[in-house]
Every structure is written in C-alpha cells, then in structure tokens.
Design a protein around this motif. Structure first.
Motif, mmCIF file in Angstrom:
data_model
loop_
_atom_site.group_PDB
_atom_site.id
_atom_site.type_symbol
_atom_site.label_atom_id
_atom_site.label_comp_id
_atom_site.label_asym_id
_atom_site.label_seq_id
_atom_site.Cartn_x
_atom_site.Cartn_y
_atom_site.Cartn_z
ATOM 1 N N PHE A 169 31.250 -13.363 7.050
ATOM 2 C CA PHE A 169 29.908 -13.477 6.463
ATOM 3 C C PHE A 169 29.517 -12.221 5.697
ATOM 4 O O PHE A 169 28.389 -11.743 5.787
ATOM 5 N N CYS A 170 30.463 -11.678 4.969
ATOM 6 C CA CYS A 170 30.221 -10.458 4.195
ATOM 7 C C CYS A 170 30.861 -10.637 2.818
ATOM 8 O O CYS A 170 32.023 -11.038 2.724
ATOM 9 N N ASP A 171 30.094 -10.378 1.771
ATOM 10 C CA ASP A 171 30.626 -10.532 0.424
ATOM 11 C C ASP A 171 31.069 -9.185 -0.144
ATOM 12 O O ASP A 171 31.055 -8.172 0.566
ATOM 13 N N SER A 220 38.734 -6.378 -0.922
ATOM 14 C CA SER A 220 38.281 -7.556 -1.673
ATOM 15 C C SER A 220 37.465 -8.478 -0.803
ATOM 16 O O SER A 220 37.524 -8.412 0.425
ATOM 17 N N GLN A 221 36.703 -9.339 -1.482
ATOM 18 C CA GLN A 221 36.202 -10.525 -0.818
ATOM 19 C C GLN A 221 37.382 -11.484 -0.823
ATOM 20 O O GLN A 221 38.129 -11.562 -1.805
ATOM 21 N N ARG A 222 37.592 -12.202 0.303
ATOM 22 C CA ARG A 222 38.776 -13.048 0.415
ATOM 23 C C ARG A 222 38.490 -14.457 -0.125
ATOM 24 O O ARG A 222 37.357 -14.944 -0.009
ATOM 25 N N GLU A 223 39.513 -15.073 -0.653
ATOM 26 C CA GLU A 223 39.363 -16.449 -1.124
ATOM 27 C C GLU A 223 39.185 -17.349 0.091
ATOM 28 O O GLU A 223 40.122 -17.550 0.859
ATOM 29 N N GLU A 224 37.983 -17.865 0.288
ATOM 30 C CA GLU A 224 37.733 -18.668 1.487
ATOM 31 C C GLU A 224 37.948 -20.159 1.246
ATOM 32 O O GLU A 224 37.948 -20.946 2.193
ATOM 33 N N ARG A 225 38.160 -20.543 -0.040
ATOM 34 C CA ARG A 225 38.296 -21.974 -0.352
ATOM 35 C C ARG A 225 39.755 -22.402 -0.227
ATOM 36 O O ARG A 225 40.621 -21.905 -0.945
ATOM 37 N N LEU A 226 39.996 -23.325 0.668
ATOM 38 C CA LEU A 226 41.366 -23.744 0.973
ATOM 39 C C LEU A 226 42.116 -24.197 -0.270
ATOM 40 O O LEU A 226 43.266 -23.778 -0.500
ATOM 41 N N ASP A 227 41.471 -25.021 -1.104
ATOM 42 C CA ASP A 227 42.183 -25.568 -2.266
ATOM 43 C C ASP A 227 42.537 -24.476 -3.275
ATOM 44 O O ASP A 227 43.653 -24.429 -3.805
ATOM 45 N N THR A 233 35.755 -22.092 7.667
ATOM 46 C CA THR A 233 35.956 -20.988 6.740
ATOM 47 C C THR A 233 34.608 -20.397 6.325
ATOM 48 O O THR A 233 33.583 -21.082 6.386
ATOM 49 N N CYS A 234 34.612 -19.151 5.930
ATOM 50 C CA CYS A 234 33.354 -18.542 5.491
ATOM 51 C C CYS A 234 33.636 -17.366 4.570
ATOM 52 O O CYS A 234 34.749 -16.828 4.556
ATOM 53 N N THR A 235 32.619 -16.994 3.815
ATOM 54 C CA THR A 235 32.665 -15.767 3.024
ATOM 55 C C THR A 235 33.103 -14.628 3.934
ATOM 56 O O THR A 235 32.530 -14.446 4.997
ATOM 57 N N HIS A 236 34.128 -13.899 3.526
ATOM 58 C CA HIS A 236 34.466 -12.716 4.315
ATOM 59 C C HIS A 236 35.213 -11.713 3.452
ATOM 60 O O HIS A 236 35.792 -12.067 2.423
ATOM 61 N N SER A 237 35.164 -10.474 3.890
ATOM 62 C CA SER A 237 35.680 -9.381 3.075
ATOM 63 C C SER A 237 36.267 -8.286 3.954
ATOM 64 O O SER A 237 35.958 -8.213 5.145
ATOM 65 N N GLY A 238 37.048 -7.461 3.339
ATOM 66 C CA GLY A 238 37.616 -6.346 4.068
ATOM 67 C C GLY A 238 38.284 -5.374 3.120
ATOM 68 O O GLY A 238 38.364 -5.633 1.922
#
Lengths: 480, 480
Positions: free
Chosen positions: B252-254, B408-415, B442-447
């Motif tokens: 839950f972090c952009d 980066s913010q991670r690609e959370e969309r499976l497709d 899945t959710c918005t997430h970053s690291g």
C-alpha cells in the motif's frame, strides 16, 4: 487521506473520527463484519458494514484474501473481543482474491497441515501462525542487535564466500562461476580453479568465528549475525542447510566470562520478546494448548509457552563439567536399564541427543551449560586445559531443543595451536592469517555460536525448524 | 579485579581509584608513556610509568602490538590531549609482539598504503583508520535496524541460496555440492542436477526483493539486510562480488511514498552516526584533510566530511524525472562541448556515471532522485506508467558515490506483469510463487535496495569499496 496501520488504529483513542485502513480480508461474516489484517499485528480490525452502504458489485468482491482499502469512522465496539471498530463508509478493492482459485491454496479458510503450508511458503506468512512466528523472529533479531550494541560490541560482517574450509570438514557448499558442462582442467587433469572467478576453490562459510576472532583482536568485542551453511544430508526437524548464526567473540574474556555472556544474552532477548511480542506469543501459546489436546497426557507440555520462557529468565543455567555429566549419566536409571541407544560406559564419549535431553529435561530440569569437554571430540581452536585432555569448551542445552549454543575459550598459545593443527592435518598455509592473531598481541579470548533458528524454535514453541525461517533450504529443497 | 573498557575509563570520574585496563600497546614513548587501545573507541588511554615501578624484563616487552593488562590509579592527566590517565602500578604482558616480526606487517609504526593494508586485512582493523571505519559500519548497521523497527517494519531473512535467477541475468554464482572432478551427467550429456544437494540448479541470491515482496503481502512492511552476490567481472572501486544490501518493501505504498521513505531513512541513519560516532568521524575527517593536502586544489573536497553529512540532512533530495534529466543533460555545457564520453542526443539512453555525476555534483549540487525511467532500461517488475513507455522506477544519486539506492513501485497487475515476463522470456513456471502475489489480494506496493557498502563509503569518506568491508571479495580475490 493517508491510511493508518491496524496496530495504531487498535490503540487509537480518536473516536468518531474518520479513518482509512488498508489490508487483506481475513473473514467476512453475515455480509456485515469484515475482519481486516495488514500484518502490523496479529489482531484484525473489525469493519462493520451497514446495509446499502456500498455497491453490491463491490460487496461481492469482499472475499477472504482480497486487498481492500476501507474508510469509515472509528467507534467504540459493540461486540466482544475488540475495543474499537470501524463503521464503514467506503470500501475499495485493491486486489481481488477469487474464492475458487483461493480454494486451491493454503489461504482457503480451513485447517492445513504445517507440511502443506511449507509447500506454499510464499503464502503462509499470511496466516496467523506464520505471521506471529515471523514477527517474533524479527523482534528477536532486533533484540540480538540491541543487546550487543548496548554492551559496546561491534557488528562484523564476516565473509560468506571463503577459501578456507578448516572448519567445514567437507560439509561446505562449493561456490563457482565455472561452466559445469565444461569444466576447465589443468595439465594434471584436475579442475583448474585458476579459471574460476576467485582464482581458487571457494566455499560457503560454515562459521564466521575465525574471521570474527581477527576482529576481536582489534575492536575488542564483536559479534556476527549472518547466514551460515552446511551441506549436511540430515533431514531432521532441527537441521537446515542455510541458517542464521550469531557469533560473539570477546578479547580478554575466559570461559567463565563466556558463559556469563551467553546466559545474560539469552535472558535479555527472551525478556525482549516477552515485553514486545505479547499478542503473538499469546496466540502461539494457545496454538500449542490446542495442539496438545490431540496428544496423550504424557506427551503434553509441562508448561505453557510464556511460563517456559519466564522459567528461563528466573533460573540460573546449571553449569556442569563434562566429567560430572558422564558420572550422572553412567549412574542414571536409563543407562542402568539399558534404555539409551548409546550406553554410557566411560569417559570420552560424545554425548548424543538422548543424553543431553536426559540431563536437561529429567535430571536438572533447567538449561544446562556443559563445559570442559574431552579435547578429542572438539575443534582444534579450543583451549587445552592443564590436564592435557580436556578443552575449555561449553555447550548450552535447552529443554526440547538440545544444543542451542556452542562456544569455547580459544587456544591463544601459538605453539599449542600449531601442534593441534598439525595433529589434525590442517595446513598452516591455509590459516596463516589466523595464526597471526597468536603471533602479535595474542590474548585470552572466547566466543560462542548461537543457532538463531533454534532460538526461534524455542521461543515460538514450534516443532520443526523449517517453520521458523521464511524459505527453508534442506536436502532436495531450495524452492522460491 | 575486573577490567574496564577504555571507552569507560576515559569517561570515568572515579579519580584516585584503582583501575585495570586490557588492550594493545599503540605506542610507548620515553620509556614512560604507554598508549593502550582496546578497540572500544579510537582513543587510547595513556598509562604513565614511573621509574622502577615494574621489572625491566617486563618493560622490555612493552612493544607496539603487544597485549597488556595494566593496573594503576586513575588520575587527572597532566599532559595535553586527555582528561585522565593511569598511574601504572603493574603491567602484565598477555601476548608479545616481537618488533622484528612486526616490522614485516602493516602494524609496524609507519605509513602504509591502503593497498598494502588490504593484503593484511586480518590486521588492518587494528589501525586507527580501519578501527574507525568498522565502528562506523557497525553503528550504521544498527541505525538501519533501529529505523525500520521503530517504524513497525519486520526484518525478513530472505534466502541466500536460490533456484530462481530471474534477476541474475547470468551474473549469479553457482552453488553446488557436486564433485567438480566428476560431474554426473544425464542421458543428454548435461549436468545432472538431480544428483546435487538441492536436486536442482542453485545460485547465490542477487537480491532478496522478490521474496521480500511475498512477505510484504503478509506482514505489510518488511525489510531485508543481508549479503548479496554478483559474479560480475568488474574490478572497480565501487563493485564487490559479495556485498550487503538493505531492501525494504512496503504494501500500500506508491512511488512517492517510496521516495519519502528512502529519504527519511537515509537521513535517519546519517543523523545516527553523527550523534554516535563523533570521535571516529572526526578522525576520518582529519584523515581526508591530510589526504587532500597531497592533491591539487581542484581535486580537493569542497566540504569537510561532517559538513557533507550535515548537508544531506539539511537539504531535500531533488526529485527529477528522467525526461527532465535528459533535457538538462542535452542542453548542458559538457554535452554541447562533446565532453561526455557518451553524448546525450535523445530520450531513452541509459545514464552513465558521468551523467549522474554532472547532475548531482555540477547541476543540482545535492542528492538527486531520478524517477520514471524508460521501461526498456529497467527491470520487468517495475510498474508501467500510463504513457506505456516509462516505469515507476527511482534511483537516488549521491555526490561522489553515484547510485546509492535503486527502487520502484512494483507492477501489481497480473496481466501486465505476465506480458512483460513473456517479452523478456522469463518463464512463468520459475516465478509461479511471485505471480501468486498478484493473483491473491494484489496491491500497490513499492520498495528499494540500498547498497550498504556505498553508504559506508559515503559516510566514512573512503574512496575504495574494498576498504569499508572487513574481507572484500572481488575477481581473483577471496582471501581469509
């Protein structure tokens, strides 16, 4: 609006104020009560949905496992089990969890075995049990750092890749960059390690001790906390091929000081989790109580989990020499009745798990520090006693776990150390740098290694070491 | 009598009381002043010997490098440079250091090059410079843990041995238990990994990110801090084959939250060492001042070490999109005058070290966060922007160091993620567990990842990354 962590919401006194939480649905009862968990605590926040607050299309997507953002008002809870709850004004689905697909995973709301959970180790941290274990593991890690830092120890990152295998005894993994399909050979037909990345044969470390010793000779008091490896083919509930080890090393410290340090250290970290992981420990304790109900009376735990931890804090570890221990074992009932698989008939034998358990669980009924072991069954770097046959080694044995710490006062005398190495065919050229510590300003020094996962096992009450590390590595298994 | 650490003696107000210190002789002047260091601090305790206090035979063994135990009375110092000193009543030699033998080592009291010190990495921690660096390194490590723990992050030990090489791109070291002199082959004549310890091909991790992501989906906020490996044949002052990396991952972090976190985190740990490593930083600062005196004016540092650290604390990191950065670079003097080795003529190019340095050191003159990079030059897991050509990546660039953080913010969309993997030929079977995080809640997430040694380089002002880790591993070198 910024979202608030569940752990904070549950402690909040901002009643009647708007709040936004983000997490995963743990349950959705009666089309009304959404339990949301965000991992910050084992506890869920209850979110109460009034009729027609939200769109039916959204409501149908509030499934176990879905990621949601829930806005509402913080109110005093009407129900039992929680102080506050959220009166929902809006729900957004961040990520769906299709119930049909979820059924195929360990996230489906039914009981799964620990074995099954291991197969989906990437999802098990979303369960209450593994969330609790991993939070405790994290807090224990921090307690370790805090203890040493508060006591003026310096943290040393000893190398993972190493050329020395003095301690490995063939149980070290090889590290290479060579093409295994096309290994370069030298003129003698042997592997040409000169072609390899490091220009020589390299392994994964089996212990950071020797390097830590060199640092203790400069910084005085150091500790390592890092991964360690054994290519040991033991498929037991207590062995991992990759595990984390804590290794303090202290200059101007003898074996007594070493035992004092180990005991003080272990008590500190256990006190820390008792203070900082109350909810998780309570959950794990209840889990064990439930598990015990399935067992015959004789196999049930004698103490509740937290009582067991408090027992450690409140009692001195019993210090017993190897020689005394052998006497006790020789005269013990199981030995006389030939109940030991490995009968004890004299001095010099290595103690087996059954003997350690007898001493700790039956005889002394508390943690035991065994010391002054026969030189022949211990490592080359341990200090030889005046008797010429025992070394200043110590092992700490814990109930249910066995050996949790192994340590020693180190042999600081260059000549004695060299003799020992020669007797064991350890080439001096390989450890020239280690010998240098004895050549220049050598001093009494001691240290020990604590297998971190064994400590986590003890503190969480889990039974299998594979369940206290995120992604266990064992023979034939390096998934994820 | 128990001995007292030098750091405590120096702060003690127990004047005229007996005191025992143990440490190593750093110098012995005029047969009278013994400077003893025990590693607890960079500062020595001065021990003053009156005539005939001790045996001449003992006195002759008080050599640089010897380990000594000194008893005496704590008194106010008559000399300059220290508040207290010890009036010696007794000296014991714990371990000698023969001056003739010592001459052959870097412990001999003369100037040695950093290259020479590296060859005796087991002894260099006994020098002022390396003692200071390693104490700072330890404190920085602790600051990292403290920051995340205070902010409710959980520490995750991601695996070091891994089957997945999705990120490695061939730069991962192989781990094996096979006999390299006799590699088992299967019917196709290929290496039979089924015979290997893990029953498959395994590598040393190049990043714990993917596993950390699975844990963020359960615990919410996690971080790793562990060793990472690259079999990259770069013999530079900024690359190591084995290094430590810090990788937080937040659900839950952009990307904005990610940049805020990284900046806040870096400032915290720098403030921590400013507060807790004053003596060591002062020493390292003076070291640089001395070093600079040998250099031409133009190459000298613009700021003193501690001023440089304070400058980081007092300024916001400048956030600049890749596209803006390209514009600045395209129109910059060095580009127009063709001074860049890699001229910037359009959008899409990967930035080289010379460009990063221009932006940070010449143009903005402060740390810079570059974000929204072209998708083509970044990893598959980064979130695609609406423009379809950039991704939510960010790099933090530091003066003198270059990239210190990549996130980066991670690609959370499976497709979208699957499409990206397909385009890059990353098999879904290999990352089935990673894809599961996008399948269930899945959710918005970053690291981000922070190269720990680069941070230590920056904080200590050292120039070569081999000098900020105890035992550096580089091509053709895995000594000790």
């Amino acid at each position: 609006m910024k979202h608030t962590k569940v752990i904070e919401v549950l402690q909040s006194d901002k009643l009647l104020q708007p709040v936004l939480v983000k997490g995963w649905v743990r349950s959705f009862r009666n089309d009304r009560f959404i339990a949301v968990n965000d991992g910050s605590t084992i506890n869920n926040i209850q979110c109460v949905l009034e009729d027609n607050t939200i769109d039916a299309a959204i409501q149908s997507r509030i499934n176990v496992g879905a990621a949601v953002a829930i806005e509402g008002t913080l109110i005093e809870s009407q129900g039992k089990g929680q102080r506050v709850e959220i009166q929902v004004s809006n729900v957004e689905i961040e990520g769906d969890a299709d119930p049909e697909e979820l059924k195929l995973t360990i996230l489906s709301p039914k009981r799964h075995t620990l074995e099954k959970l291991r197969e989906q180790a990437h999802l098990r941290v979303r369960t209450n049990t593994f969330g609790a274990i991993m939070r405790v593991r994290s807090k224990l890690s921090f307690a370790i750092h805090e203890y040493f830092q508060k006591n003026d120890f310096y943290y040393v990152h000893t190398p993972v890749i190493t050329k020395s295998d003095a301690e490995g005894a063939g149980e070290a993994f090889k590290v290479t960059n060579l093409d295994l399909n096309n290994i370069p050979k030298n003129e003698n037909g042997e592997v040409d390690y000169k072609e390899d990345f490091f220009g020589g044969e390299t392994n994964l470390t089996v212990s950071g001790q020797l390097e830590a010793e060199t640092y203790a000779m400069g910084l005085g008091q150091v500790y390592t906390f890092g991964p360690t490896f054994r290519a040991e083919n033991s498929n037991t509930s207590r062995h991992l091929a990759e595990f984390w080890m804590v290794e303090p090393e202290v200059a101007f410290c003898d074996l007594d000081g070493n035992m004092d340090l180990a005991e003080d250290f272990i008590k500190y970290v256990i006190q820390f989790v008792l203070d900082n992981c109350q909810d998780d420990l309570e959950f794990l304790e209840n889990r064990l109580v439930q598990e015990d109900k399935q067992k015959p009376q004789a196999e049930r735990a004698e103490m509740l989990l937290r009582d067991k931890l408090k027992f450690i804090l409140e009692n001195n570890f019993k210090r017993v020499s190897y020689t005394e221990a052998i006497d006790i074992l020789k005269n013990s009932k199981p030995n006389k009745k030939k109940k030991f698989k490995f009968p004890i008939d004299g001095w010099g034998a290595d103690l087996q798990s059954e003997h350690e358990r007898f001493l700790v669980e039956k005889h002394f009924k508390c943690p035991v520090i065994l010391f002054d072991y026969p030189a022949d069954i211990k490592s080359f770097y341990m200090r030889l006693n005046e008797d010429g046959k025992t070394v200043r080694a110590m092992d700490i044995l814990f109930p249910g776990i066995g050996e949790i710490v192994g340590g020693s006062q180190r042999e600081e005398r260059l000549d004695v150390l060299k003799e020992k190495m020669a007797a064991l065919n350890i080439p001096e050229e390989e450890l020239w740098w280690y010998l240098d510590t004895r050549r220049f300003g050598t001093c009494t020094h001691s240290g020990f290694g604590l297998g971190f996962e064994r400590l986590v096992l003890f503190v969480t009450g889990m039974g299998n070491i594979r369940d206290v590390i995120p992604y266990p590595r064992t023979p034939l298994n390096a998934e994820f």
